[in-house]
Design a protein around this motif. Structure first.
Motif, mmCIF file in Angstrom:
data_model
loop_
_atom_site.group_PDB
_atom_site.id
_atom_site.type_symbol
_atom_site.label_atom_id
_atom_site.label_comp_id
_atom_site.label_asym_id
_atom_site.label_seq_id
_atom_site.Cartn_x
_atom_site.Cartn_y
_atom_site.Cartn_z
ATOM 1 N N TYR A 53 37.305 -17.836 -22.494
ATOM 2 C CA TYR A 53 36.687 -17.199 -22.895
ATOM 3 C C TYR A 53 35.527 -17.112 -22.402
ATOM 4 O O TYR A 53 34.863 -17.076 -21.815
ATOM 5 N N PRO B 251 34.853 -17.452 -28.665
ATOM 6 C CA PRO B 251 35.694 -18.140 -27.611
ATOM 7 C C PRO B 251 37.698 -17.853 -28.022
ATOM 8 O O PRO B 251 37.253 -16.792 -29.469
ATOM 9 N N CYS C 237 41.690 -18.271 -28.851
ATOM 10 C CA CYS C 237 42.813 -19.012 -28.065
ATOM 11 C C CYS C 237 44.163 -18.551 -28.738
ATOM 12 O O CYS C 237 44.096 -17.569 -29.615
ATOM 13 N N SER D 168 34.844 -29.758 -31.059
ATOM 14 C CA SER D 168 35.357 -29.175 -31.685
ATOM 15 C C SER D 168 36.355 -27.917 -31.255
ATOM 16 O O SER D 168 37.231 -28.044 -32.144
ATOM 17 N N TRP D 169 35.856 -27.146 -30.492
ATOM 18 C CA TRP D 169 37.071 -26.585 -29.494
ATOM 19 C C TRP D 169 38.336 -27.410 -28.888
ATOM 20 O O TRP D 169 39.483 -26.799 -28.725
ATOM 21 N N TYR E 98 35.961 -15.746 -38.197
ATOM 22 C CA TYR E 98 36.819 -15.626 -37.231
ATOM 23 C C TYR E 98 38.415 -15.047 -37.876
ATOM 24 O O TYR E 98 38.291 -14.126 -38.580
ATOM 25 N N ARG F 206 42.514 -27.025 -29.809
ATOM 26 C CA ARG F 206 43.426 -27.362 -28.967
ATOM 27 C C ARG F 206 44.604 -28.272 -29.264
ATOM 28 O O ARG F 206 45.297 -27.987 -29.172
ATOM 29 N N GLU G 127 44.284 -20.278 -23.327
ATOM 30 C CA GLU G 127 42.475 -19.811 -23.759
ATOM 31 C C GLU G 127 41.864 -19.056 -23.233
ATOM 32 O O GLU G 127 42.032 -18.894 -21.899
ATOM 33 N N TRP H 15 26.762 -23.416 -26.826
ATOM 34 C CA TRP H 15 28.416 -23.468 -26.633
ATOM 35 C C TRP H 15 29.609 -24.501 -25.563
ATOM 36 O O TRP H 15 30.321 -25.088 -25.881
ATOM 37 N N MET I 278 31.656 -28.965 -26.355
ATOM 38 C CA MET I 278 32.845 -27.511 -26.524
ATOM 39 C C MET I 278 34.410 -28.976 -27.514
ATOM 40 O O MET I 278 35.011 -28.216 -27.214
#
Length: 190
Positions: free
Chosen positions: A69, A76, A78, A48-49, A106, A53, A67, A42, A46
């Motif tokens: 993780y 992770p 947020c 997509s993360w 999620y 954000r 955030e 992951w 990152m």
């Protein structure tokens, strides 16, 4: 979400120990090694993360985002904090969105704080609906996670299902599906 409680527990068993045998050794269990490998994969991409954000900052420009993780967690998290100028003198609520690395799910929850001497103290996780002042950030966070990752919300009743696994210092019967898919310490946020 097409995964049942049993499916989620089967997935989690691949990444969490069913005994506390490895808590008292320097050896890493095969399950923990697999979890760390997922985190390494992951963190290698990152994008997509970062998109999540950026989208949150764009849609909630007056709110503060954060955030965390930790690699001993299932994914992770947020956080969306209220705007600094709106922090009440007695209590506050932070919205937290968790994305699981183990399954395409999620969860959005809150952390309630007391506001004492200009600082947020005494955090306590809550799976209850947010107060009206944080309902919009909770909806935006959920919608943004779904749009960014394509994940489904994990229903609370499944999240609270006991898991016969060890997650951090949690052990059965305190461990739940939430703890293994997301975090073993939901109150601990930056």
């Amino acid at each position: 979400m097409n995964l049942s409680k049993e499916d989620l527990l089967d997935i989690a068993r691949k990444y969490y120990d069913s005994t506390n045998k490895f808590h008292f050794t320097t050896e890493t269990s095969p399950e923990t090694q697999r979890l760390h490998a997922l985190w390494a994969q992951w963190t290698a991409d990152m994008s997509s993360w970062y998109a999540l954000r950026d989208k949150l900052s764009s849609e909630l420009p007056n709110h503060i985002t954060g955030e965390t993780y930790p690699t001993n967690d299932g994914g992770p998290r947020c956080m969306v904090y209220p705007p600094k100028e709106s922090i009440p003198p007695t209590s506050d609520w932070v919205v937290v969105g968790c994305v699981s690395l183990l399954a395409p799910v999620y969860f959005v929850y809150g952390v309630k704080y007391e506001y004492i001497d200009g600082r947020l103290q005494n955090p306590k996780a809550s799976f209850e609906p947010p107060p009206p002042s944080m309902a919009l950030p909770a909806r935006v966070l959920a919608r943004t996670i779904e749009a960014t990752f394509g994940y489904s919300a994990l229903p609370r009743e499944i999240a609270e299902t006991p898991a016969p696994l060890f997650a951090g210092w949690l052990e059965p019967p305190q461990t739940t599906i939430f703890h293994v898919l997301f975090t073993n310490d939901p109150s601990n946020i930056p």
